[in-house]
Design an enzyme around this catalytic site. Structure first.
Site, mmCIF file in Angstrom:
data_model
loop_
_atom_site.group_PDB
_atom_site.id
_atom_site.type_symbol
_atom_site.label_atom_id
_atom_site.label_comp_id
_atom_site.label_asym_id
_atom_site.label_seq_id
_atom_site.Cartn_x
_atom_site.Cartn_y
_atom_site.Cartn_z
ATOM 1 N N HIS A 136 0.475 -1.300 -0.053
ATOM 2 C CA HIS A 136 0.179 0.010 -0.270
ATOM 3 C C HIS A 136 0.592 1.006 0.044
ATOM 4 O O HIS A 136 0.781 2.611 -0.185
ATOM 5 C CB HIS A 136 -0.913 -0.155 1.350
ATOM 6 C CG HIS A 136 -0.303 0.478 2.844
ATOM 7 N ND1 HIS A 136 0.139 -0.854 3.015
ATOM 8 C CD2 HIS A 136 -0.146 1.369 3.455
ATOM 9 C CE1 HIS A 136 0.615 -0.328 4.580
ATOM 10 N NE2 HIS A 136 0.540 1.628 4.331
ATOM 11 N N ASP A 183 -0.508 -7.401 1.156
ATOM 12 C CA ASP A 183 0.414 -6.493 0.898
ATOM 13 C C ASP A 183 1.930 -5.994 1.386
ATOM 14 O O ASP A 183 2.659 -5.680 2.510
ATOM 15 C CB ASP A 183 -0.585 -5.559 3.134
ATOM 16 C CG ASP A 183 -0.686 -3.999 2.263
ATOM 17 O OD1 ASP A 183 0.451 -3.198 1.556
ATOM 18 O OD2 ASP A 183 -0.913 -3.252 4.098
ATOM 19 N N SER A 186 4.927 2.538 8.053
ATOM 20 C CA SER A 186 4.154 0.983 6.704
ATOM 21 C C SER A 186 5.712 0.688 6.276
ATOM 22 O O SER A 186 6.254 1.315 5.618
ATOM 23 C CB SER A 186 3.285 1.285 6.233
ATOM 24 O OG SER A 186 1.873 1.615 7.275
#
Length: 434
Positions: free
Chosen positions: A163, A202, A280
């Site tokens: 993402h 992801d 992330s």
């Protein structure tokens, strides 16, 4: 000791009084050696730290010298020797050795030492990078998507979250054209290219080219993690590079359904490390300085709830990338539930016809038009064998299927009243956007 102090007050030699007081005040030990009535002596043992720091008035020559004093024992005779010795487990040679003051104590095997977290972070830190991807809408730039990553190979392979570098439809971020700005902790910057991305897990791979050596981090294993193990999270939250947070593993198999996430089954590592926007894609590291997870998300408005993709799952994804260029997942169309003896006992209380099994995988629901429905699966079936191997968990079923799509597989199920049936199912490739 009180008796000795009272006796000491009888002597005009204040030196002995000072010695007795020193032994008492310094938690010294006074004892009397008595081999014969005529050969008596009293010995004072003074702790090493105190003995080695005595002022000049209590120098070594005075301490070890015999000090005659009159002690009226049962024999009525006096003039007995007095000697002092310090309590220490080291020899005189060891005392004279110089020990560096900055040398930290070494922790025992398996213990968390003063430098354990710092050493773990130091091993991985140089390989942690900051990722910046321009984003926009219909050609209008609206800023950058910020994330983290880790160089896992000296050829410039960077592990990160999907993402961070692709949109929800699997395409590149608007205006980025698959290009990513990569900044290392040593200040070097590169233009990276998105090589692979898997939206379901992801996970993505970015590649950079460098003429100079690149720092790398080692992949570990997440299978042996336990709740309570110490872990370290590294990354660039809010674009603040070189940021380290620490915590413990809160749960080793947090399911996506527990978090309200739809689609296919996924499992995460739950920790209480501080994770924020920009973390992330950064690594979750064990005390040995090995990557055991990829930080992926946190729960908004909640502290101490962050989640990572286990590195064992990531390693399988990387194998798929190398082999197929994408992750191939077989799909059966079954909703499954792990069984154990306690759950089986509870189900048998509700339905006496429930099959006699100690473990297996329960099928409570089947998707219409799925390969499982065409194979003849029914709600309530208990899968006990898959491709000739006994199974007791969903994870085992997934491992057996691997990336086999379009290949017939034999499945043994048990039904009510212990009816055993063998079914043949042909898995299809799952939709990666589900």
């Amino acid at each position: 000791m009180r008796y000795l102090l009272r006796k000491a007050s009888l002597f005009k030699d204040n030196g002995f009084s000072r010695l007795v007081a020193l032994a008492a005040g310094g938690s010294g030990v006074a004892y009397m050696l008595d081999s014969k009535d005529s050969d008596r002596s009293i010995r004072f043992s003074i702790p090493a730290p105190l003995g080695y720091t005595l002022p000049s008035a209590w120098g070594a020559a005075e301490i070890v010298a015999d000090h005659p004093f009159s002690f009226l024992g049962p024999s009525g005779r006096g003039n007995r020797p007095l000697s002092l010795s310090s309590v220490s487990s080291v020899s005189a040679a060891d005392v004279n050795k110089e020990v560096p003051a900055s040398e930290p104590p070494k922790p025992c095997c398996g213990c968390l030492g003063r430098d354990s977290i710092a050493n773990a972070a130091a091993k991985v830190g140089p390989a942690v990078v900051n990722l910046s991807v321009p984003t926009g809408f219909r050609g209008i730039s609206v800023g950058n998507s910020i994330g983290s990553g880790t160089i896992i190979d000296d050829d410039g392979t960077i592990l990160t979250c999907a993402h961070v570098v692709v949109d929800f439809q699997g395409g590149f971020k608007s205006s980025s054209k698959g290009k990513v700005e990569v900044t290392l902790q040593d200040g070097r910057s590169f233009e990276g290219t998105v090589v692979n991305a898997d939206l379901h897990a992801d996970i993505a791979i970015v590649k950079i080219n460098s003429k100079t050596p690149l720092p790398t981090a080692k992949l570990g294993s997440s299978s042996s993690l336990r709740p309570g193990d110490w872990v370290v999270a590294l990354g660039c939250p809010l674009s603040l590079q070189n940021t380290i947070t620490a915590g413990i593993v809160s749960c080793v198999d947090r399911k996506s359904s527990d978090l309200g996430l739809g689609g296919m089954r996924r499992e995460y590592l739950q920790t209480d490390c501080a994770i924020n926007g920009g973390n992330s894609g950064g690594p979750l590291v064990n005390i040995d300085g090995e990557i055991i997870g990829v930080n992926i998300m946190k729960v908004m408005a909640a502290d101490g709830l962050s989640f990572s993709v286990p590195i064992d799952s990531v390693s399988k994804i990387l194998e798929h990338f190398k082999k197929n260029g994408r992750v191939v997942r077989p799909w059966l169309g079954l909703k499954m539930l792990d069984l154990n003896e306690l759950i089986v006992a509870q189900l048998k209380e509700k339905d006496v016809t429930f099959p006699d099994v100690s473990k297996g995988v329960l099928v409570p629901m089947i998707s219409p038009g799925s390969p499982a429905e065409r194979a003849g699966f029914r709600p309530g079936d208990v899968v006990i064998e898959f491709e000739g191997r006994p199974v007791g968990s969903i994870k085992e079923v997934i491992e057996i299927m691997g990336d086999k799509v379009g290949k017939p597989m034999k499945v043994v199920v048990k039904r009510a009243k212990n009816d055993s049936v063998t079914l043949t199912v042909i898995p299809e490739e799952a939709n990666p956007h589900l």
